[in-house]
Design an enzyme around this catalytic site. Structure first.
Site: not given
Ligand code: MRU
Length: 343
Positions: A49-50, A238, A248-249
């Site tokens: 993830r990320g 994202d 973002n999250k």
């Molecule tokens: O659902 P996830 O855990 O993939 O979400 C990740 C995020 O929102 C991060 O902040 C984003 O991807 C940046 S990672 C460098």
């Protein structure tokens, strides 16, 4: 710094090795993904993830489409296109995923070689994407560290660290480089409901790096700011629209509003691959909706009535006017933002 590698080639070269982030912080488990379906499943279930890390996993996963038995170029092209469609369909919000698999598809389709050579060319491209991400993380860290004063108390949300990238992270890279420069910092990690990337992952990787970290529930962040305990906020992204709106999250928007209210700088850190020149503003960004079960169940028990309606977006959009600066691998971008020429 001993960098965590959430995505790599398998030791036998026949697959993609990931650190299964669903098992953290309790266990450090590595999985070898052998098929495109394995890669799709790992991305959908957040084993990897990320935004940058799913781009890298997707790029590497594209190479698993070809097993070398394909006899005619049309068969090679069909398999590449089918892998691209499957991987693109896993998670819609992070633009890095689409960006990375587009590049591997492009070189694969252009190779005009037999299946084995085409796979080698695609593998080379996926490796290049991984290495480029590692270098971009380092540069983000160097630019971002300049925004972190000695003694800073920093709030972050979700996980934008090494676990989320091919290198030292984005938001956390700024912190790692600040610490390398001899600055003392203290990090507050929002727990990040519902999948707890903050408490499970950010706290795990910061503790591993010896950086002081305190976990708080998401709803405690605003009062911590009011009490004067936070000097700056920094998060990942994202997708960044041309006008500087940032997906973002889920919960990032609330952090940004609280930071603005308390006059605390709110920074976003992201590589070039997160800037989407096709999206003019945040309203155009497709926000992933996840399973209601992530909210109905927690810690092995049901925590909401079985048939209650659930709203479970994985991301939100923070408008550009709440963002003090955006740190990329190129520089620190200050408002007003206009990212027409980033990627
Ligand atoms: O659902 P996830 O855990 O993939 O979400 C990740 C995020 O929102 C991060 O902040 C984003 O991807 C940046 S990672 C460098």
């Amino acid at each position: 710094m001993d960098v965590i590698q959430p995505v790599a080639w398998s030791a036998d070269g026949c697959g993609v090795r990931i650190l299964d982030q669903r098992a953290l912080p309790e266990r450090e488990v590595y999985l070898d993904l052998r098929t495109v379906d394995d890669v799709c499943d790992a991305i959908k279930t957040l084993a990897v993830r990320g935004a940058p890390a799913i781009g890298i996993a997707g790029a590497m996963g594209m190479t698993l489409a070809l097993d070398g038995t394909e006899r005619v170029p049309q068969e090679v092209s069909l398999k590449i296109a089918s892998a691209h469609a499957s991987i693109a369909g896993t998670r819609p919000t992070a633009v890095n995923l689409r960006w990375a698999i587009d590049q591997v598809q492009r070189v694969g389709m252009a190779a005009r070689a037999d299946a084995v050579m085409t796979r080698d060319v695609m593998r080379g491209e996926a490796t290049r994407i991984l290495e480029e991400d590692r270098a971009m993380c380092r540069r983000i860290g160097e630019h971002g560290a300049a925004l972190i004063p000695d003694g800073a108390r920093i709030l972050t949300h979700c996980n934008a660290g090494a676990l989320a990238t091919g290198g030292m992270g984005t938001a956390l890279a700024a912190i790692y480089v600040a610490v390398e420069q001899g600055k003392h910092v203290e990090v507050y990690a929002d727990e990040t409901r519902p999948l707890l990337q903050g408490s499970r992952l950010t706290a795990w990787e910061l503790k591993r790096a010896g950086i002081p970290v305190t976990v708080l529930i998401d709803s405690a962040a605003a009062s911590l700011m009011r009490d004067g305990e936070i000097d700056l906020c920094i998060v990942g992204a994202d997708r960044i629209a041309r006008n500087g709106d940032v997906a973002n999250k889920i919960g990032t928007y609330s952090v940004a509003i609280a930071a603005k209210h308390h006059r605390i700088p709110f920074y976003v850190a992201a590589p070039t691959s997160t800037f989407d020149s096709q999206t003019s503003a945040g309203a155009e960004i497709l926000i992933e909706q996840r399973s209601p079960d992530e909210i109905r169940h927690s810690f092995g028990a049901r925590i909401a009535p079985a048939n209650v309606n659930i709203y479970n977006p994985a991301f939100d959009v923070t408008p550009a006017e709440l963002i003090s600066a955006i740190v990329s691998d190129q520089c620190v971008h200050c408002p007003p933002y206009a990212f027409d020429a980033m990627s």
